[in-house]
Design a protein around this motif. Structure first.
Motif, PDB file in Angstrom:
ATOM      1  N   UNK A   1       0.938  -1.060  -0.025  1.00 41.13           N
ATOM      2  CA  UNK A   1       0.083  -0.053  -0.020  1.00 41.13           C
ATOM      3  C   UNK A   1       1.057   1.202   0.042  1.00 41.13           C
ATOM      4  N   UNK A   2       1.684   1.260   0.784  1.00 44.74           N
ATOM      5  CA  UNK A   2       2.765   2.554   0.935  1.00 44.74           C
ATOM      6  C   UNK A   2       3.530   2.619  -0.553  1.00 44.74           C
ATOM      7  N   UNK A   3       3.648   1.571  -1.181  1.00 46.60           N
ATOM      8  CA  UNK A   3       4.681   1.646  -2.522  1.00 46.60           C
ATOM      9  C   UNK A   3       3.611   2.199  -3.503  1.00 46.60           C
ATOM     10  N   UNK A   4       2.440   1.681  -3.365  1.00 42.15           N
ATOM     11  CA  UNK A   4       1.267   1.985  -4.556  1.00 42.15           C
ATOM     12  C   UNK A   4       1.039   3.776  -4.208  1.00 42.15           C
ATOM     13  N   UNK A   5       1.311   4.183  -3.089  1.00 44.92           N
ATOM     14  CA  UNK A   5       1.013   5.577  -3.261  1.00 44.92           C
ATOM     15  C   UNK A   5       2.193   6.479  -3.491  1.00 44.92           C
ATOM     16  N   UNK A   6       3.164   5.897  -3.598  1.00 44.63           N
ATOM     17  CA  UNK A   6       4.200   6.748  -4.272  1.00 44.63           C
ATOM     18  C   UNK A   6       4.135   7.188  -5.207  1.00 44.63           C
ATOM     19  N   UNK A   7       4.259   8.663  -5.723  1.00 48.73           N
ATOM     20  CA  UNK A   7       4.203   8.964  -7.125  1.00 48.73           C
ATOM     21  C   UNK A   7       5.341   9.996  -7.240  1.00 48.73           C
ATOM     22  N   UNK A   8       5.629   9.798  -8.656  1.00 45.01           N
ATOM     23  CA  UNK A   8       6.978  10.620  -8.752  1.00 45.01           C
ATOM     24  C   UNK A   8       6.514  12.080  -9.354  1.00 45.01           C
ATOM     25  N   UNK A   9       7.216  12.830  -9.880  1.00 43.27           N
ATOM     26  CA  UNK A   9       7.051  14.292 -10.327  1.00 43.27           C
ATOM     27  C   UNK A   9       5.758  14.423 -11.350  1.00 43.27           C
ATOM     28  N   UNK A  10       5.013  15.132 -10.729  1.00 43.39           N
ATOM     29  CA  UNK A  10       3.677  15.295 -11.517  1.00 43.39           C
ATOM     30  C   UNK A  10       2.381  14.642 -11.043  1.00 43.39           C
ATOM     31  N   UNK A  11       2.786  13.688  -9.879  1.00 39.20           N
ATOM     32  CA  UNK A  11       2.010  12.891  -9.129  1.00 39.20           C
ATOM     33  C   UNK A  11       1.367  11.640 -10.268  1.00 39.20           C
ATOM     34  N   UNK A  12       2.335  11.294 -11.115  1.00 36.33           N
ATOM     35  CA  UNK A  12       1.845  10.163 -11.950  1.00 36.33           C
ATOM     36  C   UNK A  12       2.474   8.610 -11.488  1.00 36.33           C
ATOM     37  N   UNK A  13       1.582   7.583 -11.695  1.00 35.80           N
ATOM     38  CA  UNK A  13       2.349   6.299 -11.358  1.00 35.80           C
ATOM     39  C   UNK A  13       2.498   5.732 -12.865  1.00 35.80           C
ATOM     40  N   UNK A  14       3.548   4.732 -12.581  1.00 34.37           N
ATOM     41  CA  UNK A  14       3.874   3.861 -14.028  1.00 34.37           C
ATOM     42  C   UNK A  14       3.136   2.887 -14.120  1.00 34.37           C
ATOM     43  N   UNK A  15       3.452   2.345 -15.462  1.00 32.41           N
ATOM     44  CA  UNK A  15       2.488   0.836 -15.685  1.00 32.41           C
ATOM     45  C   UNK A  15       2.967  -0.090 -14.685  1.00 32.41           C
ATOM     46  N   UNK A  16       4.200  -0.220 -14.446  1.00 33.50           N
ATOM     47  CA  UNK A  16       4.588  -1.375 -13.446  1.00 33.50           C
ATOM     48  C   UNK A  16       3.782  -1.130 -12.202  1.00 33.50           C
TER      49      UNK A  16
END
Length: 584
Positions: free
Chosen positions: A397-412
């Protein structure tokens, strides 16, 4: 425990009240690199857990059926699916799931409306009551309806009618089990829809039905679709209910996989049926993901406390009375019959069957230990499974809330989110038998180890932990994390000081939900639980499998014990329920 706003789907990348825990990691290439490194570190343990104890056993048992003589045999798929008996099982699985879904949605929508829009004494207790069946083990649900609709049941005593000889008992048991899904999922949104929109339509001349059809129904449609998809998923993969109530005439894919694996040792057929179920579940999850994405575009919502009002007028009071009567018939009566059957012994009402549970001799050789020991076994297994699920699900859950610049998540990340949900729809029978087949050589020779049962139970509990924690972690204001990082706090302290306080109650909720789900896991545990250390659901199934009034009464008594443990867990969860926990 709360099923409000559940989302059994992959993360679609939208922001949920904040950009997530990783925005404070910085911006630009450096921030992106740090966020990726932290995310990969957090994902490592959950990914290894799923790979070793889910993907590997399922792949091993599937390969045993389709790989032979040094080559794959895809022609076996056509052979199995060309069997009329198998086609009948596939048809019945789809038919009963569709019928159960329609019946559940139709019967539960009035309850969803009443609990969302009416404020009356006992409303919160009623919400807890309708949720009790959802956390009950399926084998106990089957036992309750067997006592109500089966041999010597209430319907046979009053009207001479046994409904356990047809699919009616299965459909009603599925309604009983999934009523809370519709009430919670649809009701949570219904409670937050602004009633002034429908009132405005009526002021403009629309009738009551026209206003509801043109204003409220389109807003509710995504939630109704999401709830229907969830109910279809749970009934499509139904095992314990169909195993107890279906008899030899009716079988779902899950029951047939069990029969082919445990009774006939026909691994090719079991492997093909596993692939068919897996493909169907993947399609259902995709459909549910689409419904959830549409749901996020719902109209502006208001505080639920502003929409609930006391029932006024004869029409509203009649609706409330009708829903209360419906809940009494659909939910209270089966639970009451279960208790009544456990007390109705040969010499009249009394605790005879409960006393028999304390002795292995009283079970006629069904157990090598006293059935009551299954209570302690189940509690210990469920506690260990909860600890595993909290560790794996919390990190995920913590990993899934991490977002990079721009607040986006990757396909992985989105793919990993979907992977976490697969154990909910994959055949538990396949997982359980896969444990025996795959985990039989060092360093993973666990067949004789007690940890095998908690590992299987944790696979089911982990998705619930993730879905409970995600909305809470995503709701944390990202600016708090950024401020803490600017003041020099390391990431671990940022998480401890900013994310952990609001997540504490959600952790308790997820722990309780994982505990209740683990307590009732049956499909995988029936393969791997040792004869001298059975769990409660396995013990109930063994007793139901023996002829005789004594075995039946003991099964009802043990089912009542299991029901009370699950109900106590649920009521404790209602005391710590959070408004934003429950993505399921």
């Amino acid at each position: 425990m709360d099923l409000d706003r559940p989302e059994v789907t992959a993360d679609t990348g939208e922001q949920d009240g904040g950009r997530g825990a990783g925005a404070a990691a910085g911006t630009g290439a450096g921030g992106r690199g740090r966020t990726t490194a932290v995310r990969l570190a957090l994902i490592a343990l959950p990914a290894a857990f799923l790979a070793l104890f889910f993907a590997y056993p399922v792949a091993a048992i599937t390969a045993r059926g389709l790989y032979d003589g040094g080559r794959w045999h895809p022609e076996r798929i056509a052979e199995v699916l060309g069997d009329p008996g198998i086609l009948h099982v596939v048809w019945f699985t789809v038919w009963q799931a569709a019928a159960s879904t329609v019946l559940t949605v139709v019967l539960a929508l009035p309850g969803a409306y009443v609990l969302a829009r009416y404020d009356f004494p006992g409303r919160r207790a009623l919400r807890a009551l309708v949720t009790v069946p959802f956390v009950m083990p399926t084998v106990v649900v089957g036992s309750a309806f067997l006592g109500l609709l089966g041999r010597g049941g209430l319907t046979e005593q009053w009207w001479g009618l046994r409904l356990d000889e047809g699919p009616a008992a299965i459909l009603l048991a599925h309604v009983f089990f999934n009523y809370a899904v519709v009430v919670r999922v649809v009701g949570s949104l219904w409670a937050q829809l602004d009633p002034r929109q429908e009132e405005a339509a009526r002021v403009l001349g629309a009738g009551r039905w026209a206003a509801w059809r043109t204003v409220t129904l389109p807003a509710l449609a995504p939630s109704v679709a999401a709830a229907a998809a969830m109910v279809f998923l749970f009934t499509f993969t139904s095992f314990g209910v169909v195993q107890v109530l279906g008899g030899p005439r009716y079988a779902t894919l899950e029951v047939e996989i069990y029969r082919q694996t445990a009774q006939l040792l026909d691994l090719p057929t079991a492997a093909v049926l596993t692939l068919v179920q897996f493909a169907a579940v993947a399609a259902l999850m995709a459909l549910h993901a689409r419904a959830v994405r549409r749901r996020r575009g719902a109209p502006a919502l208001v505080d639920a406390s502003r929409t609930a009002r006391r029932p006024r007028g004869a029409r509203q009071r009649a609706l409330l009375a009708a829903v209360l009567a419906q809940i009494a018939v659909l939910i209270v009566v089966p639970l009451a019959v279960l208790v009544e059957r456990s007390l109705n012994g040969p010499g009249g009402y009394g605790p005879d069957f409960y006393r028999d549970l304390a002795s292995a001799d009283a079970t006629g050789g069904t157990f090598t230990v006293a059935p009551l020991e299954a209570v302690g076994n189940s509690l210990a297994y469920a506690a260990a499974a909860t600890a595993i699920a909290l560790t794996v699900g919390g990190l995920a859950a913590v990993a899934l809330t991490l977002r990079g610049p721009g607040g986006r998540t990757g396909r992985l990340v989105r793919g990993f989110d979907a992977l976490l949900m697969l154990p909910l729809g994959t055949s538990a029978v396949t997982v359980g038998f896969g444990f025996l087949v795959a985990l039989d050589e060092p360093p993973l020779d666990l067949r004789s180890s007690w940890i095998l049962v908690p590992l299987a139970q944790a696979l089911v509990g982990t998705p619930f932990v993730v879905r409970t924690l995600l909305p809470v972690l995503r709701a944390v204001d990202d600016r708090l994390r950024e401020a803490a990082a600017v003041l020099g706090a390391p990431p671990a302290r940022v998480w401890r000081e900013v994310d952990l306080p609001p997540a504490r109650r959600a952790l308790l909720v997820s722990a309780g939900f994982a505990f209740a789900v683990s307590l009732g896991e049956f499909g995988a545990t029936v393969f791997i639980a040792r004869a001298d250390a059975p769990t409660l659901p396995v013990a109930v199934a063994r007793l139901l499998g023996r002829a005789g009034e004594a075995s039946y009464g003991q099964a009802m008594a043990l089912s009542t014990v299991l029901m009370l443990v699950c109900a106590a867990t649920l009521l404790a969860l209602e005391g710590v329920r959070t408004d934003r926990s429950g993505e399921l």
